[in-house]
Write an enzyme that holds these catalytic residues in place. Structure first.
Site, short mmCIF file in Angstrom:
data_model
loop_
_atom_site.label_atom_id
_atom_site.label_comp_id
_atom_site.label_asym_id
_atom_site.label_seq_id
_atom_site.Cartn_x
_atom_site.Cartn_y
_atom_site.Cartn_z
N GLY A 171 -0.10 -15.69 -6.10
CA GLY A 171 0.49 -16.14 -7.36
C GLY A 171 1.94 -15.68 -7.44
O GLY A 171 2.82 -16.42 -7.84
N GLU A 184 5.40 -8.56 -6.17
CA GLU A 184 6.11 -7.61 -7.04
C GLU A 184 7.31 -6.96 -6.37
O GLU A 184 7.54 -5.77 -6.56
CB GLU A 184 5.11 -6.53 -7.49
N HIS A 216 1.82 -8.90 -15.07
CA HIS A 216 1.22 -8.20 -13.92
C HIS A 216 2.32 -7.72 -12.97
O HIS A 216 2.35 -6.55 -12.58
CB HIS A 216 0.26 -9.18 -13.22
N GLU A 217 3.23 -8.61 -12.62
CA GLU A 217 4.28 -8.21 -11.66
C GLU A 217 5.19 -7.16 -12.28
O GLU A 217 5.63 -6.22 -11.60
CB GLU A 217 5.09 -9.43 -11.22
N GLU A 229 -3.38 -2.92 -7.83
CA GLU A 229 -3.82 -4.19 -8.40
C GLU A 229 -4.66 -4.03 -9.66
O GLU A 229 -4.50 -4.77 -10.62
CB GLU A 229 -4.57 -5.01 -7.35
ZN LIG Z 1 -0.48 -7.48 -7.99
#
Ligand SMILES: [Zn+2]
Length: 844
Positions: free
Chosen positions: A256, A259, A290-291, A313
């Site tokens: 997706g 980072e 998330h990133e 994660e």
């Molecule tokens: Zn991640």
């Protein structure tokens, strides 16, 4: 190339301290290769010792160690030995490197819209040596100073702030210490939008042909970024540590997003060109938070070795979801988490490859890569949510902040984090960690009631512990009952062993539906009682709480997958209940599961046409009853476009007549129609050619490939197959996946059956020219869809036979496991004889 082992990494980290990297990249050498020079300064803790440097070039021109030239012919398996180290050393590596097309290393893609080339670096998990010579392991962090030569009209961004120093010349500011796996450079004629927040320069970049979507979405993405920064600053008391924050939308990306500190890369189909539903927006919003969370978890503090992957994660996933709920407009993020992420994680728990969240023995990097799955992300985040509840939010936050401060710019381990949490919460977490983090699999929960004249006389919560992975997992769950949408009873219970009495329920009226874990707080399989299952039709969509409906649907998906219930009544339930399902998030995922998994895999081929038409009819009904342009209307229209056998309707919509509101100019909607017609053999070749010509984009190319491969003729299948296995093909793995997905999507199994054995023989050979990460995707998403025992046997033979890469092996194991669920279900349930709740297997 052999994968770095944990022991090798430990030995090298004990010897070497890396002080700095200077990396020069010349990206102005044509479409095939680039020039890379890296200068690495490092200390050796033993004078005279030997170590090695990682580099994977096309041509290695020169390696100078302390001004002494080493023999470049000694390069073996991506390693060059560095002998006779001094206390302070400088190694200079000059090499010609190849651009990649598999999303690993420096990926180069030409935009079909205008022929412009776009590059992005993806060093994860072990691809940094495809860009520059380095000590490639996560615990040898060092500052980077990068300079880039590029064509004059390009923009260059990377981990450090970029300065344009002359025509085609860029220098990137020296970074804080970085691990090799998140060093990146992105370059090309990207268009850029900038702003600033709290002193932090923010920027978005996308291909020129995506300028429209970039402008459409920039506000929302910047807003989410600001909200995330504020939240993380407030929680941890540590400012964003990497200077500027760039988000680059890049083509043909495998995950997706990634980072990279200061320069996050995100797959650019997330800059939606068509109608975007709430589900799509929420998924993108989660990716953004998330990133951003990774800037602290993973980037500021990095796991020492890959077996602590969950530190990255699970936390990023948990932080992203809570941030969405508390700091953004996406308050429904936990509902989405339940239906999107937890069902993914539960599926991973059903596989033989399931593993504990923490402490999987990742003996080498390639093995570690296999654990980027529903366990590390979804289960990890879910379990952390439980841990926060267990410790209390303040103590958990204080513990995490202490961990981040203590290991800033360095590395941390499981024990470091747990130690910090124990100190902050003043309680010992050994048993908790053992049960939830260090043991694989999940319990199953169910409620049993004894009822007399409609009144509950006894009630018990059962916890069934998996025999393969026993542990004392304590659950704190709520049990809630509803009738006609009205709450009849509710209790919160903490399990005490395998049977927990529920005395609070005694004397209550038996509700129509009884849902254990109704707020979806714990990680467990839920087995609904037979009376609840029988009552779902007419009751389910009236349950007022989204998480409870998620739990019920998730339990049904689990039950179908596990062969505990006939998929047909569940499909009928989807059709009857989704018309009144309030949550578009849930609706969209239900539609996807029904259309893409239950019908094609769990029903016999002879049933497919009728089943798809029933879904299309349900979609029609929903479309008629939904507000124009609403999420519900869009999801309904897409379902009709994808499933309907009404050729006249499909052609009318394709011609632009009577198209549901909001979808008239939606190119992806047109591709759904074209895909449906192609799969049924109703498309003239010229129509497909015209459609492809009218949509010269990455997405258009993929959709066209999939449609061509899906046509039910021997010639189409032979063509598609030759495209997949063509030696040294430069097709991206996205294209390979599109071809395979189209290829298998036919109810005429005779057409594709001969290719099942070829899949297992020929696809693993793609490893000769397709990277590990990319091939894993091809095997996973392109797995044969011929639902027969013979396919499982061929998979087993493949596993027993030739040497397979860990990625290929893992994905064959998982693919076969998923397929076997459908095989078992088909064997167990003959069409059309079982009603929901009257399962022939007794109870489920
Ligand atoms: Zn991640």
């Amino acid at each position: 190339m052999p994968s770095l082992t944990r022991d090798e990494a430990r030995t090298r980290a004990a010897l070497v301290e890396v002080l700095s990297y200077e990396v020069e990249l010349d990206l102005d050498r044509g479409p095939g290769t680039f020039e890379s020079t890296s200068t690495v300064r490092f200390r050796s803790r033993a004078v005279g010792a030997t170590t090695w440097l990682d580099v994977a070039p096309v041509v290695l021109h020169e390696v100078l160690l302390n001004d002494r030239a080493l023999d470049v012919a000694e390069l073996l398996d991506g390693r060059i030995e560095l002998p006779d180290l001094a206390a302070d050393n400088v190694v200079v590596v000059r090499a010609t490197m190849a651009y990649s097309r598999d999303g690993q290393g420096l990926h180069r893609a030409e935009d079909p819209a205008d022929g412009q080339a776009y590059l992005y670096g993806h060093a994860f998990l072990a691809a940094a040596p495809r860009m520059f010579g380095c000590f490639d392991q996560p615990d040898l962090k060092a500052p980077y100073t990068v300079s880039v030569a590029a064509p004059r009209h390009w923009t260059v961004v990377g981990n450090g702030a970029a300065t344009h120093t002359g025509p085609g010349a860029w220098s990137l500011a020296t970074t804080p210490p970085l691990a090799t796996y998140f060093v990146t450079v992105c370059a090309g004629p990207y268009v850029t939008r900038r702003t600033e927040h709290d002193g932090i320069p923010l920027a978005l970049h996308a291909r020129r042909s995506l300028e429209g979507p970039l402008d459409r979405w920039a506000d929302q993405i910047f807003t989410l970024t600001r909200q995330g920064l504020d939240r993380y600053h407030g929680l941890f008391g540590i400012r964003y540590p990497f200077g500027e924050y760039h988000q680059v939308f890049v083509p043909e990306f495998n995950a997706g997003a990634m980072e990279n500190p200061g320069c996050v890369t995100i797959r650019d189909d997330r800059l939606f060109r068509g109608t975007a539903t709430d589900d799509a927006l929420l998924i993108r919003a989660r990716t953004i938070e998330h990133e951003l969370a990774h800037m602290w978890f993973g980037d500021l503090v990095t796991m020492r070795w890959w077996d602590d992957l969950w530190l990255n994660e699970s936390f990023a996933e948990y932080m992203a979801t809570t941030t969405l709920v508390h700091a953004t407009e996406f308050h429904e993020a936990w509902t989405s988490f339940g239906i999107v992420r937890k069902t993914w994680g539960y599926a991973a728990e059903r596989r033989p490859s399931t593993h504990p969240v923490a402490g999987s023995p990742a003996l080498d990097a390639a093995a570690a890569l296999q654990d980027f799955d529903g366990i590390s992300y979804a289960k990890g985040a879910s379990v952390i949510r439980q841990l926060v509840a267990y410790l209390g939010e303040d103590a958990a936050t204080a513990g995490v902040a202490a961990y981040l401060r203590e290991h800033a710019y360095g590395n941390g381990t499981f024990d470091d984090l747990v130690g910090a949490l124990e100190r902050a919460g003043e309680q010992e977490l050994g048993a908790w960690c053992q049960a939830w983090l260090r043991t694989a699999d999940r319990d199953r929960l169910s409620v049993e009631t004894e009822v007399e004249e409609g009144v509950i006389r006894a009630a018990r919560l059962h916890r069934r512990v998996p025999r393969r992975h026993p542990a004392d997992r304590v659950h704190v769950v709520d049990v809630v009952g509803w009738a006609d949408g009205v709450e009849e009873l509710r209790t919160v219970v903490r399990t005490t062993g395998d049977v927990t009495d529920l005395p609070e329920l005694v004397g209550s009226r038996q509700p129509a539906v009884l849902v254990p874990n109704a707020s979806d707080l714990t990680w467990a399989g839920v087995d609904l009682d037979p009376a609840t299952v029988a009552a779902l039709q007419g009751q389910l969509s009236r349950i007022p709480e989204g998480p409870a409906r998620v739990v019920v649907w998730s339990a049904l998906v689990d039950a179908v997958s596990g062969g505990a219930i006939d998929p047909r009544p569940v499909l009928r339930l989807v059709e009857s209940e989704w018309v009144s399902e309030a949550s578009p998030l849930l609706l969209e995922r239900l539609a996807a599961t029904a259309v893409r998994r239950f019908v094609p895999e769990f029903l016999f081929e002879r049933e497919h046409d009728a089943a798809w038409q029933e879904l299309a009819d349900a979609g029609d009904l929903l479309l008629a009853g939904s507000e124009e342009g609403s999420n519900h209307a869009v999801i309904a229209a897409r379902t009709v476009a994808e499933c309907s056998g009404d050729e006249a309707l499909l052609r009318r919509w394709l011609a632009g007549a009577d198209v549901p509101s909001g979808l008239g100019t939606d190119t992806d909607f047109r591709w759904l129609l074209l895909g449906n017609l192609a799969r049924r053999g109703l498309l003239e070749p010229s129509t497909l050619d015209d459609a492809e010509e009218a949509d010269p984009t990455f997405g258009g190319r993929l959709a066209a490939l999939q449609a061509r491969a899906s046509q039910p003729t021997e010639a189409a299948k032979a063509w598609a197959w030759s495209q997949v296995v063509e030696e040294n093909s430069t097709r991206s793995n996205h294209q390979l996946v599109a071809l395979l997905q189209g290829f298998w999507s036919t109810p005429d199994v005779d057409l594709v059956r001969p290719y099942v054995s070829r899949f297992f023989a020929e696809v693993p050979r793609l490893s000769g020219w397709v990277g590990d990460d990319a091939l894993a995707r091809v095997v996973r998403f392109g797995f044969p869809r011929v639902v027969e025992r013979a396919t499982l046997r061929l998979a087993e033979e493949a596993l027993a036979g030739v040497a397979l890469s860990p990625a290929t092996r893992r994905n064959i194991v998982d693919g076969a496991s998923a397929l076997s669920e459908a095989v078992v279900s088909r064997e167990r349930y003959a069409p059309g004889r079982v009603a929901l709740g009257g399962s022939s297997s007794g109870s489920w």
